[in-house]
Design a protein around this motif. Structure first.
Motif, PDB file in Angstrom:
ATOM      1  N   GLN A 114       0.808  -1.221   0.000  1.00  0.00           N
ATOM      2  CA  GLN A 114       0.000   0.000   0.000  1.00  0.00           C
ATOM      3  C   GLN A 114       0.847   1.281   0.000  1.00  0.00           C
ATOM      4  O   GLN A 114       0.712   2.120  -0.876  1.00  0.00           O
ATOM      5  N   ASP A 115       1.711   1.398   1.010  1.00  0.00           N
ATOM      6  CA  ASP A 115       2.463   2.650   1.175  1.00  0.00           C
ATOM      7  C   ASP A 115       3.968   2.459   1.087  1.00  0.00           C
ATOM      8  O   ASP A 115       4.733   3.401   1.270  1.00  0.00           O
ATOM      9  N   THR A 116       4.405   1.224   0.891  1.00  0.00           N
ATOM     10  CA  THR A 116       5.846   0.990   0.904  1.00  0.00           C
ATOM     11  C   THR A 116       6.299   0.209  -0.327  1.00  0.00           C
ATOM     12  O   THR A 116       5.532  -0.533  -0.948  1.00  0.00           O
ATOM     13  N   VAL A 117       7.562   0.412  -0.646  1.00  0.00           N
ATOM     14  CA  VAL A 117       8.187  -0.286  -1.769  1.00  0.00           C
ATOM     15  C   VAL A 117       9.462  -0.932  -1.236  1.00  0.00           C
ATOM     16  O   VAL A 117      10.278  -0.275  -0.593  1.00  0.00           O
ATOM     17  N   THR A 118       9.627  -2.240  -1.488  1.00  0.00           N
ATOM     18  CA  THR A 118      10.861  -2.907  -1.081  1.00  0.00           C
ATOM     19  C   THR A 118      11.786  -2.984  -2.279  1.00  0.00           C
ATOM     20  O   THR A 118      11.394  -3.450  -3.355  1.00  0.00           O
ATOM     21  N   ILE A 119      13.010  -2.499  -2.091  1.00  0.00           N
ATOM     22  CA  ILE A 119      13.986  -2.520  -3.177  1.00  0.00           C
ATOM     23  C   ILE A 119      15.175  -3.395  -2.785  1.00  0.00           C
ATOM     24  O   ILE A 119      15.471  -3.574  -1.609  1.00  0.00           O
ATOM     25  N   ASP A 120      15.839  -3.952  -3.781  1.00  0.00           N
ATOM     26  CA  ASP A 120      16.996  -4.818  -3.580  1.00  0.00           C
ATOM     27  C   ASP A 120      18.119  -4.340  -4.482  1.00  0.00           C
ATOM     28  O   ASP A 120      17.982  -4.320  -5.697  1.00  0.00           O
ATOM     29  N   GLY A 121      19.231  -3.946  -3.876  1.00  0.00           N
ATOM     30  CA  GLY A 121      20.376  -3.449  -4.644  1.00  0.00           C
ATOM     31  C   GLY A 121      21.434  -4.519  -4.890  1.00  0.00           C
ATOM     32  O   GLY A 121      22.497  -4.232  -5.434  1.00  0.00           O
ATOM     33  N   ASN A 122      21.143  -5.773  -4.502  1.00  0.00           N
ATOM     34  CA  ASN A 122      22.103  -6.850  -4.752  1.00  0.00           C
ATOM     35  C   ASN A 122      22.134  -7.209  -6.236  1.00  0.00           C
ATOM     36  O   ASN A 122      21.130  -7.089  -6.935  1.00  0.00           O
ATOM     37  N   HIS A 123      23.281  -7.699  -6.713  1.00  0.00           N
ATOM     38  CA  HIS A 123      23.353  -8.229  -8.075  1.00  0.00           C
ATOM     39  C   HIS A 123      22.379  -9.397  -8.172  1.00  0.00           C
ATOM     40  O   HIS A 123      22.262 -10.180  -7.223  1.00  0.00           O
ATOM     41  N   PRO A 124      21.670  -9.532  -9.313  1.00  0.00           N
ATOM     42  CA  PRO A 124      20.700 -10.632  -9.434  1.00  0.00           C
ATOM     43  C   PRO A 124      21.310 -12.016  -9.189  1.00  0.00           C
ATOM     44  O   PRO A 124      20.597 -12.947  -8.811  1.00  0.00           O
ATOM     45  N   LEU A 125      22.616 -12.165  -9.391  1.00  0.00           N
ATOM     46  CA  LEU A 125      23.251 -13.473  -9.190  1.00  0.00           C
ATOM     47  C   LEU A 125      24.009 -13.559  -7.860  1.00  0.00           C
ATOM     48  O   LEU A 125      24.715 -14.525  -7.604  1.00  0.00           O
ATOM     49  N   ALA A 126      23.846 -12.547  -7.002  1.00  0.00           N
ATOM     50  CA  ALA A 126      24.486 -12.589  -5.686  1.00  0.00           C
ATOM     51  C   ALA A 126      23.952 -13.771  -4.896  1.00  0.00           C
ATOM     52  O   ALA A 126      22.787 -14.134  -5.018  1.00  0.00           O
ATOM     53  N   GLY A 127      24.819 -14.392  -4.107  1.00  0.00           N
ATOM     54  CA  GLY A 127      24.403 -15.487  -3.250  1.00  0.00           C
ATOM     55  C   GLY A 127      24.316 -16.833  -3.941  1.00  0.00           C
ATOM     56  O   GLY A 127      24.030 -17.843  -3.312  1.00  0.00           O
ATOM     57  N   LEU A 128      24.577 -16.859  -5.246  1.00  0.00           N
ATOM     58  CA  LEU A 128      24.472 -18.119  -5.984  1.00  0.00           C
ATOM     59  C   LEU A 128      25.846 -18.729  -6.252  1.00  0.00           C
ATOM     60  O   LEU A 128      26.797 -18.017  -6.573  1.00  0.00           O
ATOM     61  N   ASP A 129      25.921 -20.049  -6.095  1.00  0.00           N
ATOM     62  CA  ASP A 129      27.101 -20.768  -6.573  1.00  0.00           C
ATOM     63  C   ASP A 129      26.949 -20.912  -8.082  1.00  0.00           C
ATOM     64  O   ASP A 129      25.881 -21.274  -8.570  1.00  0.00           O
ATOM     65  N   LEU A 130      28.004 -20.609  -8.803  1.00  0.00           N
ATOM     66  CA  LEU A 130      27.940 -20.550 -10.264  1.00  0.00           C
ATOM     67  C   LEU A 130      28.567 -21.794 -10.875  1.00  0.00           C
ATOM     68  O   LEU A 130      29.743 -22.070 -10.662  1.00  0.00           O
ATOM     69  N   HIS A 131      27.765 -22.545 -11.607  1.00  0.00           N
ATOM     70  CA  HIS A 131      28.259 -23.749 -12.267  1.00  0.00           C
ATOM     71  C   HIS A 131      28.617 -23.392 -13.706  1.00  0.00           C
ATOM     72  O   HIS A 131      27.733 -23.195 -14.532  1.00  0.00           O
ATOM     73  N   PHE A 132      29.896 -23.318 -13.977  1.00  0.00           N
ATOM     74  CA  PHE A 132      30.366 -22.892 -15.291  1.00  0.00           C
ATOM     75  C   PHE A 132      30.919 -24.058 -16.103  1.00  0.00           C
ATOM     76  O   PHE A 132      31.618 -24.916 -15.581  1.00  0.00           O
ATOM     77  N   GLU A 133      30.597 -24.035 -17.393  1.00  0.00           N
ATOM     78  CA  GLU A 133      31.297 -24.876 -18.357  1.00  0.00           C
ATOM     79  C   GLU A 133      31.885 -23.926 -19.377  1.00  0.00           C
ATOM     80  O   GLU A 133      31.160 -23.130 -19.972  1.00  0.00           O
TER      81      GLU A 133
END
Ligand code: ZN
Length: 161
Positions: A114-133
């Protein structure tokens, strides 16, 4: 030729999450060119690619802290909706540039009430273990311009800044 600092690495890559879902890939597109030693790619992957040669393939899991970092709860904030004056409709998924204590950052709206907006400034891939090939498909020397700018120039982007 080996991938060392100041060389341009040309790689094909696929990035998957823990569940095996593809998050990003160069498959079907031009390979990614990056300037080695200039933090153009996440630190853990740059480390793994050091010393590699053309034709080398690797499969690796990069922990979040060596990838896009851990999620910083301080970057998730609830703001009064009135701060978004001038925006017609604030919706989840919208991105804004915000002045924060860490400087200018891109923040994403994650929740609107209603009166508030929650924002997130973290990188979208923050906190993820990255499986790379990754496959190294080319290595070349960087141009003087590229070294000065700290990134690769290519045909899509012949002149800029
Ligand atoms: Zn440049």
């Amino acid at each position: 030729m080996q991938l060392t600092d100041k060389m341009v690495g040309i790689i094909h890559y696929t990035l998957r999450n823990e569940g095996g879902e593809t998050i990003d890939t160069s498959e079907g597109e031009a390979p990614l060119e990056y300037l080695h030693g200039y933090q153009n790619i996440v630190p853990g992957l740059e480390l793994e690619l050091a010393g590699k040669k053309v034709g080398d393939k690797l499969k690796t899991v990069i922990a979040a802290e060596q990838g896009y970092g851990e999620i910083d709860p301080n970057l998730i904030q609830e703001l009064p909706l009135e701060m978004f004056q001038g925006v017609e409709k604030v919706e989840p998924g919208m991105e804004f540039h915000a002045e924060t204590e860490h400087g200018l950052q891109i923040v994403e709206v994650v929740e609107v009430e209603q009166d508030t907006v929650t924002i997130d400034g973290n990188h979208p891939l923050a906190g993820l273990d990255l499986h790379f090939e990754v496959e190294v498909v080319g290595i070349r020397e960087a141009t003087a311009d590229e070294l000065e700018h700290g990134h690769v120039h290519n045909a899509d982007e012949p002149t800029h800044h």
